[in-house]
Write a protein that holds these residues in place. Structure first.
Motif, mmCIF file in Angstrom:
data_model
loop_
_atom_site.group_PDB
_atom_site.id
_atom_site.type_symbol
_atom_site.label_atom_id
_atom_site.label_comp_id
_atom_site.label_asym_id
_atom_site.label_seq_id
_atom_site.Cartn_x
_atom_site.Cartn_y
_atom_site.Cartn_z
ATOM 1 N N CYS A 174 24.617 20.500 64.507
ATOM 2 C CA CYS A 174 25.016 21.612 63.647
ATOM 3 C C CYS A 174 23.790 22.184 62.933
ATOM 4 C CB CYS A 174 26.092 21.166 62.655
ATOM 5 S SG CYS A 174 25.468 20.324 61.195
ATOM 6 N N ASP A 176 23.012 22.220 59.837
ATOM 7 C CA ASP A 176 22.499 21.257 58.863
ATOM 8 C C ASP A 176 21.642 20.199 59.563
ATOM 9 O OD1 ASP A 176 22.183 20.042 56.454
ATOM 10 O OD2 ASP A 176 24.305 19.747 56.045
ATOM 11 N N CYS A 177 22.105 19.719 60.726
ATOM 12 C CA CYS A 177 21.343 18.745 61.529
ATOM 13 C C CYS A 177 19.973 19.325 61.908
ATOM 14 C CB CYS A 177 22.052 18.443 62.849
ATOM 15 S SG CYS A 177 23.462 17.358 62.773
ATOM 16 N N CYS A 275 24.157 13.304 58.952
ATOM 17 C CA CYS A 275 24.312 14.709 58.543
ATOM 18 C C CYS A 275 25.502 14.852 57.581
ATOM 19 C CB CYS A 275 24.529 15.586 59.775
ATOM 20 S SG CYS A 275 24.943 17.281 59.355
ATOM 21 N N CYS A 278 28.276 17.294 59.682
ATOM 22 C CA CYS A 278 29.002 16.885 60.894
ATOM 23 C C CYS A 278 28.961 15.382 61.130
ATOM 24 C CB CYS A 278 28.460 17.624 62.112
ATOM 25 S SG CYS A 278 26.844 17.034 62.648
#
Ligand code: ZN
Length: 319
Positions: A174, A176-177, A275, A278
Motif C-alpha cells: 500500500c 503507506d508501505c 504497516c 495494511c
C-alpha cells in the motif's frame, strides 16, 4: 458537426494500440485538479475514457493559469466545473460528475465516488489526502473485497522531479508501505528541500504555491496518467505493455539522485508486515501501545486531552 461523424472519427487516431471499447465503461476518479491533476485527466479523456468523478474544493485563480489546463476565461470558476468543460470539449459524450469537497474532512464523497470507480488518480500535494485515500481503499478491499487501484502522483520541490506510486490492493504494497520503505533509503534524507514558507500552507495542510514550471509538473502528470491507462488495460489485448513496477521516480533536472535530466528510476518495494494501514501495525502497538484498528479513536482522545489554546482561527486562515 454531425454527431455520427464525431462518434466515428473522434478516437480513430488511437485505434490499433488498444480497442477503445475496452475503456468505454471505465470510470476514473481524480482527486485534486491542480496543474498535475487537470492535465492528467484531460489526457485520459483523449485516450477515450468518458466517465469521470472530479473532486476538488478550490477555485481557479489567475496565478494558476500558467500551469493549469484551463485558461484565463475560467478564472473564478470551481476547478471541477472548469475541468469538466475541458473534458467535454474533447469528448462531448463524456459523463462527468463534480464533487466540490475536501476528502480529508469529508469522507462521504469517497463512498460516492471511489467504490464505483475502476481507478483513482490522487493528484493533490497533500499527504493527509494521500493517506486518507490509501486507508479508505485498503479498508474496502480488506472488508468487502473491492479492489480499486490508486495511482499517486507528486512533485518534489520546485518540480525538479517527482514520483508515482501505484497501489493495487491485494497485489502491491500500500501507499503507506511504499513511503515507509522509501523513507528508509540512505539517499532519501539528501533530497533537496527548500525553506518552508508556512504562510503558503492552506487549511488542508497543502502548500498553496510551490513554484515550478508547468512543463515540469506535466511530465510527472503524464507518467501518472499513462500508468493509470496501463492499469486499466491490464488483462486486455492491448499493445501497450504494462510496467512491472509500482514505484517510479522521474527527474526533470540533473539534481539529487538524477545524474542527467529526464531520468526515470523504477523500483519495487516489499509489503511491510508492520504497516499501520495494511499490516499488523506492530510498531504502533510495540512503541506506543496503540492498537492500529483504533488509531482514529486514539488520535481523537489525544487531541481532546491537549490543553485548550485561546486561538482565533479566523486570524490564522483569513476568510
Ligand atoms: Zn501497507
Amino acid at each position: 458537426m454531425d454527431q455520427s461523424d464525431v462518434d466515428k472519427t473522434l478516437f480513430s487516431r488511437i485505434q490499433g494500440f488498444f480497442e477503445t471499447d475496452i475503456l468505454l465503461g471505465k470510470r476514473v476518479t481524480v482527486v485534486g485538479l491542480g496543474s498535475g491533476g487537470s492535465f492528467a485527466v484531460v489526457e485520459l479523456a483523449r485516450c477515450g475514457i468518458s466517465h469521470f468523478n472530479l473532486i476538488d474544493y478550490d477555485i481557479l485563480e489567475l496565478h494558476n493559469v500558467s500551469r493549469h489546463v484551463c485558461g484565463i476565461r475560467d478564472v473564478g470558476r470551481l476547478k471541477t466545473d472548469a475541468v469538466k468543460d475541458a473534458i467535454l470539449n474533447i469528448n462531448p459524450q463524456g459523463d462527468v460528475s463534480c464533487f466540490h469537497a475536501n476528502i480529508v474532512r469529508d469522507e462521504t464523497v469517497l463512498h460516492q465516488t471511489v467504490r464505483s470507480s475502476d481507478i483513482v488518480l490522487e493528484c493533490t500535494d497533500s499527504k493527509h489526502s494521500k493517506y486518507r485515500i490509501n486507508q479508505y481503499c485498503i479498508r474496502i478491499w480488506q472488508e468487502q473485497g473491492l479492489k480499486v487501484p490508486v495511482i499517486y502522483g507528486g512533485a518534489y520541490e520546485r518540480a525538479f522531479g517527482g514520483d508515482i506510486i501505484r497501489v493495487i490492493p491485494g497485489e502491491t504494497p500500500c501507499y503507506d508501505c511504499v513511503l515507509g520503505a522509501v523513507q528508509k533509503l540512505s539517499f532519501y534524507d539528501s533530497m533537496p528541500q527548500g525553506k518552508i514558507d508556512y504562510s503558503n500552507i492552506d487549511k488542508s495542510g497543502s502548500f498553496k504555491a510551490e513554484p515550478g514550471l508547468g512543463l515540469d509538473v506535466h511530465f510527472i502528470a503524464l507518467i501518472q496518467a499513462k500508468v493509470g491507462l496501463l492499469t486499466l488495460l491490464r488483462g486486455s489485448a492491448s499493445k501497450l505493455e504494462d510496467i512491472p513496477y509500482h514505484f517510479l521516480m522521474w527527474g526533470n533536472r540533473k539534481e539529487w539522485i538524477f545524474k542527467e535530466p529526464f531520468k526515470c528510476i523504477y523500483a519495487n518495494t516489499e509489503k511491510r508486515e508492520d504497516c499501520p494501514t495494511c499490516g499488523s501495525g506492530k510498531d504502533l502497538l510495540d512503541q506506543y501501545g496503540i492498537d492500529p484498528k483504533n488509531v482514529e479513536t486514539e488520535a481523537e482522545k489525544l487531541l481532546q486531552s491537549l490543553p485548550k489554546a485561546d486561538l482565533d482561527v479566523s486570524k490564522i486562515y483569513p476568510v
